[in-house]
Design a protein around this motif. Structure first.
Motif, PDB file in Angstrom:
ATOM      1  N   ALA A  35     -25.786 -18.079 -42.683  1.00 26.28           N
ATOM      2  CA  ALA A  35     -26.297 -17.207 -43.745  1.00 26.28           C
ATOM      3  C   ALA A  35     -25.566 -15.865 -43.746  1.00 26.28           C
ATOM      4  O   ALA A  35     -25.228 -15.327 -44.815  1.00 26.28           O
ATOM      5  CB  ALA A  35     -27.799 -16.995 -43.572  1.00 26.28           C
ATOM      6  N   PHE A  36     -25.301 -15.317 -42.552  1.00 23.56           N
ATOM      7  CA  PHE A  36     -24.553 -14.060 -42.463  1.00 23.56           C
ATOM      8  C   PHE A  36     -23.150 -14.233 -43.048  1.00 23.56           C
ATOM      9  O   PHE A  36     -22.660 -13.375 -43.799  1.00 23.56           O
ATOM     10  CB  PHE A  36     -24.471 -13.601 -41.007  1.00 23.56           C
ATOM     11  CG  PHE A  36     -23.542 -12.435 -40.798  1.00 23.56           C
ATOM     12  CD1 PHE A  36     -23.888 -11.170 -41.234  1.00 23.56           C
ATOM     13  CD2 PHE A  36     -22.304 -12.617 -40.180  1.00 23.56           C
ATOM     14  CE1 PHE A  36     -23.022 -10.092 -41.049  1.00 23.56           C
ATOM     15  CE2 PHE A  36     -21.436 -11.552 -39.988  1.00 23.56           C
ATOM     16  CZ  PHE A  36     -21.800 -10.284 -40.426  1.00 23.56           C
ATOM     17  N   ALA A  37     -22.512 -15.333 -42.717  1.00 18.42           N
ATOM     18  CA  ALA A  37     -21.179 -15.599 -43.260  1.00 18.42           C
ATOM     19  C   ALA A  37     -21.244 -15.724 -44.786  1.00 18.42           C
ATOM     20  O   ALA A  37     -20.319 -15.294 -45.493  1.00 18.42           O
ATOM     21  CB  ALA A  37     -20.599 -16.859 -42.636  1.00 18.42           C
ATOM     22  N   CYS A  38     -22.342 -16.305 -45.299  1.00 17.36           N
ATOM     23  CA  CYS A  38     -22.517 -16.414 -46.755  1.00 17.36           C
ATOM     24  C   CYS A  38     -22.588 -15.036 -47.401  1.00 17.36           C
ATOM     25  O   CYS A  38     -22.034 -14.815 -48.480  1.00 17.36           O
ATOM     26  CB  CYS A  38     -23.790 -17.192 -47.083  1.00 17.36           C
ATOM     27  SG  CYS A  38     -23.680 -18.966 -46.825  1.00 17.36           S
ATOM     28  N   VAL A  39     -23.301 -14.118 -46.747  1.00 17.48           N
ATOM     29  CA  VAL A  39     -23.405 -12.756 -47.275  1.00 17.48           C
ATOM     30  C   VAL A  39     -22.014 -12.166 -47.463  1.00 17.48           C
ATOM     31  O   VAL A  39     -21.687 -11.609 -48.527  1.00 17.48           O
ATOM     32  CB  VAL A  39     -24.240 -11.869 -46.320  1.00 17.48           C
ATOM     33  CG1 VAL A  39     -24.139 -10.395 -46.737  1.00 17.48           C
ATOM     34  CG2 VAL A  39     -25.697 -12.305 -46.324  1.00 17.48           C
TER      35      VAL A  39
ATOM     36  N   ILE B 288     -13.687 -34.093 -41.135  1.00 18.33           N
ATOM     37  CA  ILE B 288     -13.514 -33.206 -39.976  1.00 18.33           C
ATOM     38  C   ILE B 288     -14.822 -32.571 -39.529  1.00 18.33           C
ATOM     39  O   ILE B 288     -14.847 -31.858 -38.522  1.00 18.33           O
ATOM     40  CB  ILE B 288     -12.462 -32.112 -40.257  1.00 18.33           C
ATOM     41  CG1 ILE B 288     -12.959 -31.124 -41.322  1.00 18.33           C
ATOM     42  CG2 ILE B 288     -11.135 -32.725 -40.685  1.00 18.33           C
ATOM     43  CD1 ILE B 288     -12.035 -29.927 -41.521  1.00 18.33           C
ATOM     44  N   GLY B 289     -15.899 -32.794 -40.277  1.00 13.10           N
ATOM     45  CA  GLY B 289     -17.187 -32.237 -39.907  1.00 13.10           C
ATOM     46  C   GLY B 289     -17.453 -30.894 -40.571  1.00 13.10           C
ATOM     47  O   GLY B 289     -16.509 -30.149 -40.880  1.00 13.10           O
ATOM     48  N   PRO B 290     -18.746 -30.553 -40.812  1.00 17.71           N
ATOM     49  CA  PRO B 290     -19.085 -29.301 -41.500  1.00 17.71           C
ATOM     50  C   PRO B 290     -18.585 -28.043 -40.790  1.00 17.71           C
ATOM     51  O   PRO B 290     -18.101 -27.115 -41.433  1.00 17.71           O
ATOM     52  CB  PRO B 290     -20.621 -29.332 -41.543  1.00 17.71           C
ATOM     53  CG  PRO B 290     -20.978 -30.775 -41.479  1.00 17.71           C
ATOM     54  CD  PRO B 290     -19.930 -31.401 -40.598  1.00 17.71           C
ATOM     55  N   LYS B 291     -18.700 -27.978 -39.451  1.00 19.55           N
ATOM     56  CA  LYS B 291     -18.321 -26.747 -38.759  1.00 19.55           C
ATOM     57  C   LYS B 291     -16.838 -26.448 -38.939  1.00 19.55           C
ATOM     58  O   LYS B 291     -16.459 -25.311 -39.257  1.00 19.55           O
ATOM     59  CB  LYS B 291     -18.664 -26.832 -37.274  1.00 19.55           C
ATOM     60  CG  LYS B 291     -18.323 -25.555 -36.509  1.00 19.55           C
ATOM     61  CD  LYS B 291     -18.784 -25.588 -35.071  1.00 19.55           C
ATOM     62  CE  LYS B 291     -18.465 -24.279 -34.356  1.00 19.55           C
ATOM     63  NZ  LYS B 291     -18.973 -24.252 -32.971  1.00 19.55           N
ATOM     64  N   ARG B 292     -15.982 -27.434 -38.748  1.00 22.58           N
ATOM     65  CA  ARG B 292     -14.542 -27.199 -38.909  1.00 22.58           C
ATOM     66  C   ARG B 292     -14.200 -26.839 -40.355  1.00 22.58           C
ATOM     67  O   ARG B 292     -13.294 -26.037 -40.612  1.00 22.58           O
ATOM     68  CB  ARG B 292     -13.767 -28.437 -38.482  1.00 22.58           C
ATOM     69  CG  ARG B 292     -13.789 -28.679 -36.971  1.00 22.58           C
ATOM     70  CD  ARG B 292     -13.013 -29.926 -36.608  1.00 22.58           C
ATOM     71  NE  ARG B 292     -13.016 -30.165 -35.172  1.00 22.58           N
ATOM     72  CZ  ARG B 292     -12.499 -31.240 -34.591  1.00 22.58           C
ATOM     73  NH1 ARG B 292     -11.924 -32.179 -35.345  1.00 22.58           N
ATOM     74  NH2 ARG B 292     -12.547 -31.378 -33.282  1.00 22.58           N
ATOM     75  N   THR B 293     -14.939 -27.422 -41.299  1.00 23.29           N
ATOM     76  CA  THR B 293     -14.707 -27.093 -42.707  1.00 23.29           C
ATOM     77  C   THR B 293     -15.083 -25.643 -42.983  1.00 23.29           C
ATOM     78  O   THR B 293     -14.346 -24.910 -43.660  1.00 23.29           O
ATOM     79  CB  THR B 293     -15.523 -28.025 -43.616  1.00 23.29           C
ATOM     80  OG1 THR B 293     -15.228 -29.386 -43.288  1.00 23.29           O
ATOM     81  CG2 THR B 293     -15.187 -27.783 -45.084  1.00 23.29           C
ATOM     82  N   LEU B 294     -16.247 -25.214 -42.458  1.00 22.28           N
ATOM     83  CA  LEU B 294     -16.670 -23.818 -42.617  1.00 22.28           C
ATOM     84  C   LEU B 294     -15.638 -22.863 -42.025  1.00 22.28           C
ATOM     85  O   LEU B 294     -15.254 -21.868 -42.661  1.00 22.28           O
ATOM     86  CB  LEU B 294     -18.022 -23.601 -41.927  1.00 22.28           C
ATOM     87  CG  LEU B 294     -19.256 -24.234 -42.565  1.00 22.28           C
ATOM     88  CD1 LEU B 294     -20.464 -24.076 -41.647  1.00 22.28           C
ATOM     89  CD2 LEU B 294     -19.546 -23.602 -43.913  1.00 22.28           C
ATOM     90  N   LEU B 295     -15.183 -23.154 -40.810  1.00 19.49           N
ATOM     91  CA  LEU B 295     -14.227 -22.273 -40.146  1.00 19.49           C
ATOM     92  C   LEU B 295     -12.890 -22.237 -40.887  1.00 19.49           C
ATOM     93  O   LEU B 295     -12.257 -21.174 -40.992  1.00 19.49           O
ATOM     94  CB  LEU B 295     -14.017 -22.717 -38.696  1.00 19.49           C
ATOM     95  CG  LEU B 295     -15.253 -22.612 -37.776  1.00 19.49           C
ATOM     96  CD1 LEU B 295     -14.920 -23.138 -36.386  1.00 19.49           C
ATOM     97  CD2 LEU B 295     -15.753 -21.181 -37.699  1.00 19.49           C
ATOM     98  N   SER B 296     -12.468 -23.379 -41.428  1.00 14.57           N
ATOM     99  CA  SER B 296     -11.212 -23.413 -42.202  1.00 14.57           C
ATOM    100  C   SER B 296     -11.321 -22.524 -43.437  1.00 14.57           C
ATOM    101  O   SER B 296     -10.389 -21.770 -43.764  1.00 14.57           O
ATOM    102  CB  SER B 296     -10.899 -24.850 -42.627  1.00 14.57           C
ATOM    103  OG  SER B 296     -10.720 -25.686 -41.500  1.00 14.57           O
TER     104      SER B 296
ATOM    105  N   LEU C 229     -13.821 -11.835 -40.422  1.00 10.92           N
ATOM    106  CA  LEU C 229     -13.445 -12.133 -39.048  1.00 10.92           C
ATOM    107  C   LEU C 229     -14.689 -12.119 -38.148  1.00 10.92           C
ATOM    108  O   LEU C 229     -14.843 -12.977 -37.276  1.00 10.92           O
ATOM    109  CB  LEU C 229     -12.427 -11.112 -38.552  1.00 10.92           C
ATOM    110  CG  LEU C 229     -11.852 -11.329 -37.151  1.00 10.92           C
ATOM    111  CD1 LEU C 229     -11.166 -12.690 -37.041  1.00 10.92           C
ATOM    112  CD2 LEU C 229     -10.887 -10.206 -36.790  1.00 10.92           C
ATOM    113  N   VAL C 230     -15.591 -11.172 -38.396  1.00 12.93           N
ATOM    114  CA  VAL C 230     -16.860 -11.129 -37.664  1.00 12.93           C
ATOM    115  C   VAL C 230     -17.676 -12.396 -37.955  1.00 12.93           C
ATOM    116  O   VAL C 230     -18.244 -13.021 -37.047  1.00 12.93           O
ATOM    117  CB  VAL C 230     -17.670  -9.875 -38.046  1.00 12.93           C
ATOM    118  CG1 VAL C 230     -19.040  -9.882 -37.363  1.00 12.93           C
ATOM    119  CG2 VAL C 230     -16.903  -8.612 -37.688  1.00 12.93           C
ATOM    120  N   ALA C 231     -17.730 -12.797 -39.235  1.00 14.72           N
ATOM    121  CA  ALA C 231     -18.460 -14.005 -39.618  1.00 14.72           C
ATOM    122  C   ALA C 231     -17.849 -15.248 -38.971  1.00 14.72           C
ATOM    123  O   ALA C 231     -18.571 -16.172 -38.569  1.00 14.72           O
ATOM    124  CB  ALA C 231     -18.464 -14.154 -41.135  1.00 14.72           C
ATOM    125  N   LEU C 232     -16.526 -15.264 -38.871  1.00 13.14           N
ATOM    126  CA  LEU C 232     -15.840 -16.398 -38.245  1.00 13.14           C
ATOM    127  C   LEU C 232     -16.270 -16.544 -36.787  1.00 13.14           C
ATOM    128  O   LEU C 232     -16.589 -17.649 -36.317  1.00 13.14           O
ATOM    129  CB  LEU C 232     -14.327 -16.192 -38.333  1.00 13.14           C
ATOM    130  CG  LEU C 232     -13.449 -17.245 -37.648  1.00 13.14           C
ATOM    131  CD1 LEU C 232     -13.508 -18.561 -38.392  1.00 13.14           C
ATOM    132  CD2 LEU C 232     -12.002 -16.748 -37.573  1.00 13.14           C
TER     133      LEU C 232
END
Length: 409
Positions: free
Chosen positions: A12-16, A68-76, A169-172
């Protein structure tokens, strides 16, 4: 609803931060046009390239995530936003900024579509509550984007882009640390799945409605600053901050109440009609900056209400997986809505012959078309949502019965 795992709050923070990018450039649009010697319509391409690429990329989000899975997709997606936001801030021409905003849109597509599905799957509570959390993050990001853009933009038009890159970068880091590993599950989706999903009439009708709604939405974002000739960067930032606060509050607090009171489809229709009226008032009194400023802020209420209602409607409009429904809907609405900012500011014209009323006339007419489309398709959409809610009710009854049996045992 607030008792969520740390992973949900990290996403959610990363979404913000991701949604800051939507309104971030509003306060600096005029500054970019002046300093890079660009016309209003050329500057509007920052919205158009961002949305068009984001819409097309939505078709591949499910394909990538299922492999590749949701987490790797989010990080990409986060990595792409960090890189392209920094490159946009380093550019020396409006064409380069437009191009890097397209890359930013690609990263946002990978992140946003996967983030919604991740929050829905990971959150405690109902799907509706998870969507409200997502919309709250969206609203906070949209609200804070213009304010941060205004504060940093007073130093330089480049500063907001670098600011987003640092925050991302903080969200990552937060997402990498707090979100558990999410390996691919279920079947692998294909590029054809979103198009198959659009064969379901209710989903298609909602997506077409959203095209015209998005045109009105981005007319507010793109044309608003140019209709405020006496406002500086920070003043525009505060106006759009007020707009974003209403988006956030209404999406979280008011939308569920309206939905329960009159039903989802009816609520979307009423909201779109009110949004049309707001744009029409701005069109008539476009040469009065006070009216335009009030109209921009007021539109936040209609946008916030509609965002929550239509997102939840899409999730139940077709019997397909949620990521597929989201990809199909987002592809249509972003690609279709991408023309809005460019056409609106093309109609605005060039000094000294600006047609300040024209963009808002265009926006009001577009949203009105959305009202007509949904009104004509009211029955199939309402029937699909009623069937979805009934199925959810049966699922909750089964879960309650299982808990009761476990207690008796």
């Amino acid at each position: 609803m607030l008792k969520q795992p740390r992973a949900v709050w990290a996403v959610a923070f990363a979404c913000v931060i991701a949604f800051m990018g939507i309104g971030l450039v509003d306060p600096i649009l005029k500054s970019i046009a002046e300093q890079l010697d660009a016309t209003p319509s050329q500057v509007s391409l920052m919205f158009t390239s961002y949305m068009a690429i984001m819409g097309v990329a939505m078709l591949v989000t499910g394909v990538v995530s299922s492999r590749i899975g949701p987490k790797r997709t989010l990080l990409s997606g986060l990595v792409l936003i960090i890189v392209f936001a920094a490159l946009a801030g380093s550019s020396d021409s409006v064409g380069a900024v437009v191009g890097f905003r397209a890359g930013w849109g690609l990263g946002n597509a990978l992140f946003v579509a996967t983030a919604l599905a991740t929050i829905v799957m990971s959150a405690r509570g109902s799907t509706a509550q998870a969507i409200i959390l997502f919309e709250a993050a969206l609203g906070i990001g949209i609200a804070s984007g213009p304010l941060i853009g205004g504060l940093l933009g007073e130093q330089s038009w480049r500063a907001p882009f670098f600011g987003v890159s640092v925050l991302m970068l903080v969200a990552l880091v937060a997402t990498a640390v707090f979100l558990p590993s999410t390996p691919p599950t279920g079947r692998r989706t294909s590029l054809a799945d979103p198009f198959r999903a659009l064969r379901h009439k209710p989903l298609l009708l909602l997506a077409i409605t959203a095209i015209f709604y998005n045109i009105g939405f981005f007319t507010i974002l793109a044309a608003g600053p140019f209709a405020l000739p006496g406002a500086g960067i920070i003043e525009i930032g505060w106006i759009y901050f007020g707009w974003g606060v209403l988006v956030a509050l209404v999406s979280v607090v008011v939308a569920p109440l309206v939905q329960r009171a009159i039903g989802t489809t009816q609520a979307i229709l009423v909201t779109l009609a009110l949004f049309t009226a707001d744009l029409a008032v701005m069109a008539v009194w476009a040469d009065h900056p006070t009216v335009v400023a009030v109209g921009i802020i007021a539109s936040g209420a209609f946008i916030g209400n509609n965002n929550t209602l239509i997102t939840e409607a899409v999730m139940g409009a077709a019997p397909v997986e949620r990521p597929v429904a989201s990809a199909a809907y987002s592809f249509v609405r972003f690609c279709g809505g991408a023309v809005g900012p460019y056409v609106a500011l093309k109609l605005f014209g060039l000094p000294p012959h600006e047609h300040v009323h024209a963009p808002f006339v265009f926006g009001a007419a577009s949203v009105l078309v959305g009202v007509v489309v949904l009104a004509l398709g009211f029955r199939p959409v309402a029937a699909a949502l009623a069937a979805h809610h009934a199925a959810q009710g049966h699922e909750r009854e089964d879960e309650a019965e299982a808990v009761l049996v476990g207690d008796l045992d």
